[in-house]
Design a protein around this motif. Structure first.
Motif, PDB file in Angstrom:
ATOM      1  N   GLU A 139      51.129 -24.010 -22.466  1.00 27.94           N
ATOM      2  CA  GLU A 139      51.336 -24.345 -23.876  1.00 27.94           C
ATOM      3  C   GLU A 139      52.138 -23.253 -24.584  1.00 27.94           C
ATOM      4  O   GLU A 139      52.989 -23.543 -25.425  1.00 27.94           O
ATOM      5  CB  GLU A 139      49.991 -24.564 -24.581  1.00 27.94           C
ATOM      6  CG  GLU A 139      49.212 -25.760 -24.077  1.00 27.94           C
ATOM      7  CD  GLU A 139      49.921 -27.075 -24.372  1.00 27.94           C
ATOM      8  OE1 GLU A 139      50.519 -27.219 -25.444  1.00 27.94           O
ATOM      9  OE2 GLU A 139      49.862 -27.960 -23.500  1.00 27.94           O
ATOM     10  N   VAL A 140      51.896 -22.003 -24.229  1.00 24.05           N
ATOM     11  CA  VAL A 140      52.631 -20.887 -24.830  1.00 24.05           C
ATOM     12  C   VAL A 140      54.098 -20.955 -24.425  1.00 24.05           C
ATOM     13  O   VAL A 140      54.999 -20.767 -25.251  1.00 24.05           O
ATOM     14  CB  VAL A 140      51.991 -19.543 -24.426  1.00 24.05           C
ATOM     15  CG1 VAL A 140      52.873 -18.372 -24.814  1.00 24.05           C
ATOM     16  CG2 VAL A 140      50.611 -19.407 -25.055  1.00 24.05           C
ATOM     17  N   LYS A 141      54.361 -21.254 -23.153  1.00 25.54           N
ATOM     18  CA  LYS A 141      55.744 -21.380 -22.690  1.00 25.54           C
ATOM     19  C   LYS A 141      56.433 -22.564 -23.350  1.00 25.54           C
ATOM     20  O   LYS A 141      57.627 -22.508 -23.657  1.00 25.54           O
ATOM     21  CB  LYS A 141      55.792 -21.528 -21.170  1.00 25.54           C
ATOM     22  CG  LYS A 141      55.499 -20.248 -20.436  1.00 25.54           C
ATOM     23  CD  LYS A 141      55.562 -20.451 -18.942  1.00 25.54           C
ATOM     24  CE  LYS A 141      55.184 -19.189 -18.203  1.00 25.54           C
ATOM     25  NZ  LYS A 141      55.203 -19.389 -16.751  1.00 25.54           N
ATOM     26  N   THR A 142      55.704 -23.657 -23.564  1.00 24.12           N
ATOM     27  CA  THR A 142      56.263 -24.829 -24.237  1.00 24.12           C
ATOM     28  C   THR A 142      56.671 -24.488 -25.667  1.00 24.12           C
ATOM     29  O   THR A 142      57.658 -25.018 -26.178  1.00 24.12           O
ATOM     30  CB  THR A 142      55.236 -25.982 -24.243  1.00 24.12           C
ATOM     31  OG1 THR A 142      54.861 -26.255 -22.899  1.00 24.12           O
ATOM     32  CG2 THR A 142      55.810 -27.234 -24.866  1.00 24.12           C
ATOM     33  N   ALA A 143      55.937 -23.588 -26.303  1.00 26.19           N
ATOM     34  CA  ALA A 143      56.251 -23.172 -27.669  1.00 26.19           C
ATOM     35  C   ALA A 143      57.502 -22.309 -27.724  1.00 26.19           C
ATOM     36  O   ALA A 143      58.053 -22.092 -28.805  1.00 26.19           O
ATOM     37  CB  ALA A 143      55.074 -22.435 -28.282  1.00 26.19           C
ATOM     38  N   GLY A 144      57.965 -21.811 -26.596  1.00 21.59           N
ATOM     39  CA  GLY A 144      59.200 -21.032 -26.563  1.00 21.59           C
ATOM     40  C   GLY A 144      59.019 -19.532 -26.525  1.00 21.59           C
ATOM     41  O   GLY A 144      59.942 -18.779 -26.798  1.00 21.59           O
ATOM     42  N   VAL A 145      57.838 -19.066 -26.162  1.00 24.54           N
ATOM     43  CA  VAL A 145      57.572 -17.630 -26.092  1.00 24.54           C
ATOM     44  C   VAL A 145      58.069 -17.099 -24.758  1.00 24.54           C
ATOM     45  O   VAL A 145      57.821 -17.680 -23.710  1.00 24.54           O
ATOM     46  CB  VAL A 145      56.057 -17.351 -26.261  1.00 24.54           C
ATOM     47  CG1 VAL A 145      55.767 -15.876 -26.098  1.00 24.54           C
ATOM     48  CG2 VAL A 145      55.578 -17.848 -27.600  1.00 24.54           C
ATOM     49  N   LYS A 146      58.796 -15.983 -24.812  1.00 27.82           N
ATOM     50  CA  LYS A 146      59.344 -15.378 -23.588  1.00 27.82           C
ATOM     51  C   LYS A 146      58.432 -14.286 -23.034  1.00 27.82           C
ATOM     52  O   LYS A 146      58.388 -14.055 -21.839  1.00 27.82           O
ATOM     53  CB  LYS A 146      60.722 -14.769 -23.874  1.00 27.82           C
ATOM     54  CG  LYS A 146      61.724 -15.758 -24.403  1.00 27.82           C
ATOM     55  CD  LYS A 146      62.135 -16.729 -23.351  1.00 27.82           C
ATOM     56  CE  LYS A 146      63.226 -17.643 -23.907  1.00 27.82           C
ATOM     57  NZ  LYS A 146      63.247 -18.923 -23.305  1.00 27.82           N
ATOM     58  N   LYS A 147      57.701 -13.582 -23.915  1.00 25.61           N
ATOM     59  CA  LYS A 147      56.862 -12.478 -23.482  1.00 25.61           C
ATOM     60  C   LYS A 147      55.404 -12.897 -23.531  1.00 25.61           C
ATOM     61  O   LYS A 147      54.839 -13.110 -24.598  1.00 25.61           O
ATOM     62  CB  LYS A 147      57.066 -11.266 -24.402  1.00 25.61           C
ATOM     63  CG  LYS A 147      58.461 -10.742 -24.465  1.00 25.61           C
ATOM     64  CD  LYS A 147      58.538  -9.612 -25.442  1.00 25.61           C
ATOM     65  CE  LYS A 147      59.936  -9.477 -25.978  1.00 25.61           C
ATOM     66  NZ  LYS A 147      59.993  -8.520 -27.075  1.00 25.61           N
ATOM     67  N   ILE A 148      54.790 -13.007 -22.345  1.00 31.49           N
ATOM     68  CA  ILE A 148      53.390 -13.409 -22.238  1.00 31.49           C
ATOM     69  C   ILE A 148      52.664 -12.366 -21.389  1.00 31.49           C
ATOM     70  O   ILE A 148      53.118 -12.007 -20.310  1.00 31.49           O
ATOM     71  CB  ILE A 148      53.254 -14.800 -21.578  1.00 31.49           C
ATOM     72  CG1 ILE A 148      54.007 -15.850 -22.362  1.00 31.49           C
ATOM     73  CG2 ILE A 148      51.780 -15.185 -21.470  1.00 31.49           C
ATOM     74  CD1 ILE A 148      54.075 -17.190 -21.659  1.00 31.49           C
ATOM     75  N   SER A 149      51.517 -11.917 -21.885  1.00 27.26           N
ATOM     76  CA  SER A 149      50.665 -10.980 -21.128  1.00 27.26           C
ATOM     77  C   SER A 149      49.286 -11.583 -21.035  1.00 27.26           C
ATOM     78  O   SER A 149      48.795 -12.193 -21.970  1.00 27.26           O
ATOM     79  CB  SER A 149      50.581  -9.632 -21.831  1.00 27.26           C
ATOM     80  OG  SER A 149      51.846  -9.031 -21.884  1.00 27.26           O
ATOM     81  N   VAL A 150      48.641 -11.389 -19.875  1.00 26.97           N
ATOM     82  CA  VAL A 150      47.284 -11.878 -19.658  1.00 26.97           C
ATOM     83  C   VAL A 150      46.420 -10.689 -19.316  1.00 26.97           C
ATOM     84  O   VAL A 150      46.749  -9.898 -18.429  1.00 26.97           O
ATOM     85  CB  VAL A 150      47.251 -12.916 -18.513  1.00 26.97           C
ATOM     86  CG1 VAL A 150      45.830 -13.413 -18.296  1.00 26.97           C
ATOM     87  CG2 VAL A 150      48.171 -14.080 -18.811  1.00 26.97           C
ATOM     88  N   THR A 151      45.299 -10.561 -20.038  1.00 26.25           N
ATOM     89  CA  THR A 151      44.353  -9.477 -19.775  1.00 26.25           C
ATOM     90  C   THR A 151      42.963 -10.065 -19.602  1.00 26.25           C
ATOM     91  O   THR A 151      42.694 -11.200 -19.969  1.00 26.25           O
ATOM     92  CB  THR A 151      44.324  -8.444 -20.917  1.00 26.25           C
ATOM     93  OG1 THR A 151      43.869  -9.090 -22.101  1.00 26.25           O
ATOM     94  CG2 THR A 151      45.669  -7.816 -21.124  1.00 26.25           C
ATOM     95  N   GLN A 152      42.078  -9.236 -19.081  1.00 24.69           N
ATOM     96  CA  GLN A 152      40.697  -9.645 -18.880  1.00 24.69           C
ATOM     97  C   GLN A 152      39.818  -8.838 -19.818  1.00 24.69           C
ATOM     98  O   GLN A 152      39.914  -7.619 -19.865  1.00 24.69           O
ATOM     99  CB  GLN A 152      40.274  -9.418 -17.443  1.00 24.69           C
ATOM    100  CG  GLN A 152      38.850  -9.798 -17.165  1.00 24.69           C
ATOM    101  CD  GLN A 152      38.452  -9.547 -15.720  1.00 24.69           C
ATOM    102  OE1 GLN A 152      39.296  -9.230 -14.899  1.00 24.69           O
ATOM    103  NE2 GLN A 152      37.187  -9.662 -15.423  1.00 24.69           N
ATOM    104  N   SER A 153      38.970  -9.515 -20.553  1.00 22.66           N
ATOM    105  CA  SER A 153      38.033  -8.810 -21.430  1.00 22.66           C
ATOM    106  C   SER A 153      36.672  -8.753 -20.758  1.00 22.66           C
ATOM    107  O   SER A 153      36.381  -9.498 -19.829  1.00 22.66           O
ATOM    108  CB  SER A 153      37.932  -9.508 -22.782  1.00 22.66           C
ATOM    109  OG  SER A 153      37.381 -10.807 -22.628  1.00 22.66           O
ATOM    110  N   ASP A 154      35.846  -7.872 -21.231  1.00 22.81           N
ATOM    111  CA  ASP A 154      34.515  -7.707 -20.622  1.00 22.81           C
ATOM    112  C   ASP A 154      33.546  -8.727 -21.115  1.00 22.81           C
ATOM    113  O   ASP A 154      33.528  -9.315 -22.065  1.00 22.81           O
ATOM    114  CB  ASP A 154      33.973  -6.297 -20.922  1.00 22.81           C
ATOM    115  CG  ASP A 154      34.846  -5.262 -20.225  1.00 22.81           C
ATOM    116  OD1 ASP A 154      35.359  -5.551 -19.146  1.00 22.81           O
ATOM    117  OD2 ASP A 154      34.983  -4.162 -20.787  1.00 22.81           O
TER     118      ASP A 154
END
Length: 133
Positions: free
Chosen positions: A118-133
Motif C-alpha cells: 500500500e505504501v508503494k502504491t501511494a508512491g513512496v520511494k523510501k521505506i524502512s521496516v523496523t521491529q518494536s519490542d
C-alpha cells in the motif's frame, strides 16, 4: 644368528620443527612484502552544526503494526484499504517523506507485506521496516 630382543631400548620419534619454522617465516616475509599500505586520499573537514534541523518538523511517516494486525498511522487506527489515501494525503503535505513501518515481534509477515504494498502504491520511494519490542 642371534637377534636382539629389543632393537632399541627407548627410541622416541622426534619431529624436526626447523623446516616448518622456515616455511612460516618465508610466508610471513612474502605477505609483508606483497601487502600494500595505501593511505586513503581525501579532504578532512568539519561540518558545522545546524540548529534549523532540530527545530524542523520530522518528514517521516510512522506506521505501526501490532501483533493483532491493527495498523496505526499518526497514533490513530487505519484500515488497510484506507492506508494508501492517508499516505497520499500526508505526501501532499510533505513531499519526499520517508515511511517507517514499525512492526511488533510477533506480527504476521503477510500484514507487513500488505502495508508495504500500500505504501508503494501511494508512491513512496523510501521505506524502512523496523521491529518494536
Amino acid at each position: 644368528m642371534a637377534f636382539k630382543k629389543y632393537a632399541a631400548e627407548h627410541e622416541e620419534a622426534k619431529v624436526d620443527m626447523t623446516p616448518m619454522l622456515d616455511i612460516i617465516f618465508i610466508m610471513l616475509i612474502f605477505f609483508i612484502v606483497t601487502t600494500s599500505f595505501v593511505k586513503p586520499m581525501g579532504i578532512d573537514y568539519n561540518k558545522p552544526e545546524s540548529s534549523a534541523r532540530s527545530s524542523a518538523k520530522s518528514d517521516n511517516i510512522l506506521i505501526s503494526v501490532n501483533k493483532a494486525g491493527i495498523i496505526k498511522m499518526e497514533n490513530r487506527q487505519v484500515d488497510i484499504e484506507r492506508l494508501t489515501a492517508n499516505i497520499e494525503r500526508k505526501l501532499a503535505e510533505t513531499p519526499g517523506a520517508a515511511v517507517l513501518i514499525q512492526a511488533e515481534g510477533e506480527t504476521l509477515h503477510g500484514v507487513v507485506v500488505k502495508v508495504m504494498d500500500e505504501v508503494k502504491t501511494a508512491g513512496v520511494k523510501k521505506i524502512s521496516v523496523t521491529q518494536s519490542d
